[in-house]
Motif scaffolding. Sequence first.
Motif, PDB file in Angstrom:
ATOM      1  N   SER A  29      83.478  23.189  69.500  1.00  0.00           N
ATOM      2  CA  SER A  29      83.211  24.481  70.136  1.00  0.00           C
ATOM      3  C   SER A  29      83.390  24.365  71.635  1.00  0.00           C
ATOM      4  O   SER A  29      83.057  23.349  72.237  1.00  0.00           O
ATOM      5  CB  SER A  29      81.763  24.916  69.875  1.00  0.00           C
ATOM      6  OG  SER A  29      81.511  25.069  68.514  1.00  0.00           O
ATOM      7  N   HIS A  30      83.920  25.426  72.197  1.00  0.00           N
ATOM      8  CA  HIS A  30      83.953  25.582  73.653  1.00  0.00           C
ATOM      9  C   HIS A  30      83.229  26.892  73.926  1.00  0.00           C
ATOM     10  O   HIS A  30      83.523  27.906  73.289  1.00  0.00           O
ATOM     11  CB  HIS A  30      85.390  25.645  74.162  1.00  0.00           C
ATOM     12  CG  HIS A  30      85.482  25.948  75.621  1.00  0.00           C
ATOM     13  ND1 HIS A  30      85.314  24.990  76.580  1.00  0.00           N
ATOM     14  CD2 HIS A  30      85.704  27.112  76.262  1.00  0.00           C
ATOM     15  CE1 HIS A  30      85.432  25.558  77.779  1.00  0.00           C
ATOM     16  NE2 HIS A  30      85.666  26.851  77.602  1.00  0.00           N
ATOM     17  N   LEU A  85      79.971  26.462  62.825  1.00  0.00           N
ATOM     18  CA  LEU A  85      80.064  25.377  63.809  1.00  0.00           C
ATOM     19  C   LEU A  85      79.555  25.835  65.168  1.00  0.00           C
ATOM     20  O   LEU A  85      78.773  25.138  65.821  1.00  0.00           O
ATOM     21  CB  LEU A  85      81.514  24.894  63.922  1.00  0.00           C
ATOM     22  CG  LEU A  85      81.792  23.822  64.964  1.00  0.00           C
ATOM     23  CD1 LEU A  85      81.185  22.493  64.534  1.00  0.00           C
ATOM     24  CD2 LEU A  85      83.299  23.666  65.170  1.00  0.00           C
ATOM     25  N   HIS A  86      79.960  27.031  65.586  1.00  0.00           N
ATOM     26  CA  HIS A  86      79.517  27.553  66.885  1.00  0.00           C
ATOM     27  C   HIS A  86      78.004  27.763  66.920  1.00  0.00           C
ATOM     28  O   HIS A  86      77.349  27.431  67.910  1.00  0.00           O
ATOM     29  CB  HIS A  86      80.229  28.857  67.228  1.00  0.00           C
ATOM     30  CG  HIS A  86      81.697  28.720  67.450  1.00  0.00           C
ATOM     31  ND1 HIS A  86      82.293  27.605  67.985  1.00  0.00           N
ATOM     32  CD2 HIS A  86      82.705  29.594  67.202  1.00  0.00           C
ATOM     33  CE1 HIS A  86      83.592  27.792  68.059  1.00  0.00           C
ATOM     34  NE2 HIS A  86      83.873  28.995  67.593  1.00  0.00           N
ATOM     35  N   VAL A  87      77.455  28.321  65.855  1.00  0.00           N
ATOM     36  CA  VAL A  87      76.003  28.546  65.816  1.00  0.00           C
ATOM     37  C   VAL A  87      75.271  27.205  65.898  1.00  0.00           C
ATOM     38  O   VAL A  87      74.330  27.052  66.668  1.00  0.00           O
ATOM     39  CB  VAL A  87      75.594  29.345  64.554  1.00  0.00           C
ATOM     40  CG1 VAL A  87      74.083  29.332  64.360  1.00  0.00           C
ATOM     41  CG2 VAL A  87      76.109  30.773  64.655  1.00  0.00           C
ATOM     42  N   GLN A  91      72.955  26.035  69.139  1.00  0.00           N
ATOM     43  CA  GLN A  91      71.554  25.649  68.989  1.00  0.00           C
ATOM     44  C   GLN A  91      71.299  24.269  69.594  1.00  0.00           C
ATOM     45  O   GLN A  91      70.253  24.036  70.183  1.00  0.00           O
ATOM     46  CB  GLN A  91      71.147  25.643  67.514  1.00  0.00           C
ATOM     47  CG  GLN A  91      70.969  27.020  66.950  1.00  0.00           C
ATOM     48  CD  GLN A  91      70.548  26.972  65.506  1.00  0.00           C
ATOM     49  OE1 GLN A  91      71.048  26.159  64.735  1.00  0.00           O
ATOM     50  NE2 GLN A  91      69.638  27.842  65.131  1.00  0.00           N
ATOM     51  N   ARG A  92      72.239  23.367  69.438  1.00  0.00           N
ATOM     52  CA  ARG A  92      72.087  22.018  69.986  1.00  0.00           C
ATOM     53  C   ARG A  92      72.055  22.010  71.507  1.00  0.00           C
ATOM     54  O   ARG A  92      71.518  21.096  72.118  1.00  0.00           O
ATOM     55  CB  ARG A  92      73.199  21.108  69.488  1.00  0.00           C
ATOM     56  CG  ARG A  92      73.054  20.761  68.031  1.00  0.00           C
ATOM     57  CD  ARG A  92      74.151  19.849  67.573  1.00  0.00           C
ATOM     58  NE  ARG A  92      73.928  19.447  66.200  1.00  0.00           N
ATOM     59  CZ  ARG A  92      74.781  18.749  65.492  1.00  0.00           C
ATOM     60  NH1 ARG A  92      75.932  18.362  66.020  1.00  0.00           N
ATOM     61  NH2 ARG A  92      74.501  18.427  64.245  1.00  0.00           N
ATOM     62  N   ARG A 125      69.221  30.707  57.477  1.00  0.00           N
ATOM     63  CA  ARG A 125      69.077  29.272  57.169  1.00  0.00           C
ATOM     64  C   ARG A 125      68.883  28.443  58.426  1.00  0.00           C
ATOM     65  O   ARG A 125      68.229  27.416  58.403  1.00  0.00           O
ATOM     66  CB  ARG A 125      70.305  28.762  56.415  1.00  0.00           C
ATOM     67  CG  ARG A 125      70.297  29.079  54.951  1.00  0.00           C
ATOM     68  CD  ARG A 125      71.336  28.266  54.208  1.00  0.00           C
ATOM     69  NE  ARG A 125      72.671  28.401  54.755  1.00  0.00           N
ATOM     70  CZ  ARG A 125      73.593  29.257  54.306  1.00  0.00           C
ATOM     71  NH1 ARG A 125      73.313  30.061  53.327  1.00  0.00           N
ATOM     72  NH2 ARG A 125      74.775  29.314  54.859  1.00  0.00           N
ATOM     73  N   THR A 126      69.484  28.872  59.527  1.00  0.00           N
ATOM     74  CA  THR A 126      69.374  28.099  60.761  1.00  0.00           C
ATOM     75  C   THR A 126      68.200  28.551  61.614  1.00  0.00           C
ATOM     76  O   THR A 126      68.011  28.051  62.711  1.00  0.00           O
ATOM     77  CB  THR A 126      70.665  28.198  61.597  1.00  0.00           C
ATOM     78  OG1 THR A 126      70.915  29.565  61.904  1.00  0.00           O
ATOM     79  CG2 THR A 126      71.843  27.594  60.869  1.00  0.00           C
ATOM     80  N   ASP A 127      67.422  29.513  61.102  1.00  0.00           N
ATOM     81  CA  ASP A 127      66.257  30.020  61.827  1.00  0.00           C
ATOM     82  C   ASP A 127      66.620  30.505  63.219  1.00  0.00           C
ATOM     83  O   ASP A 127      65.900  30.265  64.180  1.00  0.00           O
ATOM     84  CB  ASP A 127      65.160  28.965  61.923  1.00  0.00           C
ATOM     85  CG  ASP A 127      64.580  28.649  60.572  1.00  0.00           C
ATOM     86  OD1 ASP A 127      64.260  27.477  60.351  1.00  0.00           O
ATOM     87  OD2 ASP A 127      64.437  29.566  59.737  1.00  0.00           O
TER      88      ASP A 127
END
Length: 136
Positions: A29-30, A85-87, A91-92, A125-127
């Motif tokens: 991701s960019h 992937l972007h989400v 989050q990271r 799922r990713t809250d």
Amino acid sequence: MVDLSPPLLLDKYYSQGERGERDEFSLSSHFQPIYSLAHRRPVGYEGLIRAVHSASGRRVEPLELFSKAPRGEERIRLDRQCRALHVRNFQRLSATRGWLFLNVDPQVASESLRYGPFFLKMLQRTDSPRTVWPWS
């Protein structure tokens, strides 16, 4: 029913090459800042896909990457994989301020509803605290 969820390994994409060989691409991701003149700061980030052909190390433009999945289920799967992937990557980054803007392939936007909801379920799922887009 076909499972169109993105693969567990989001940063790899595999496609059939023109001569039947299997191509592998590394995805990342960019995040392009979206600036607000009124706020004088970035208010969000657009998630952009970056791809590298694993065997040659050559950068692959998004248009070329998506041409590897010309239509139908494979195109939907690739589009969903990029958004997931972007989400995950956003989050990271622990971005506490700002929105994540995601592109949706027009072909996928017009066809994906008949393959079932994806995006809202993925965010649940990713809250994700910013569930804004209830599209597939």
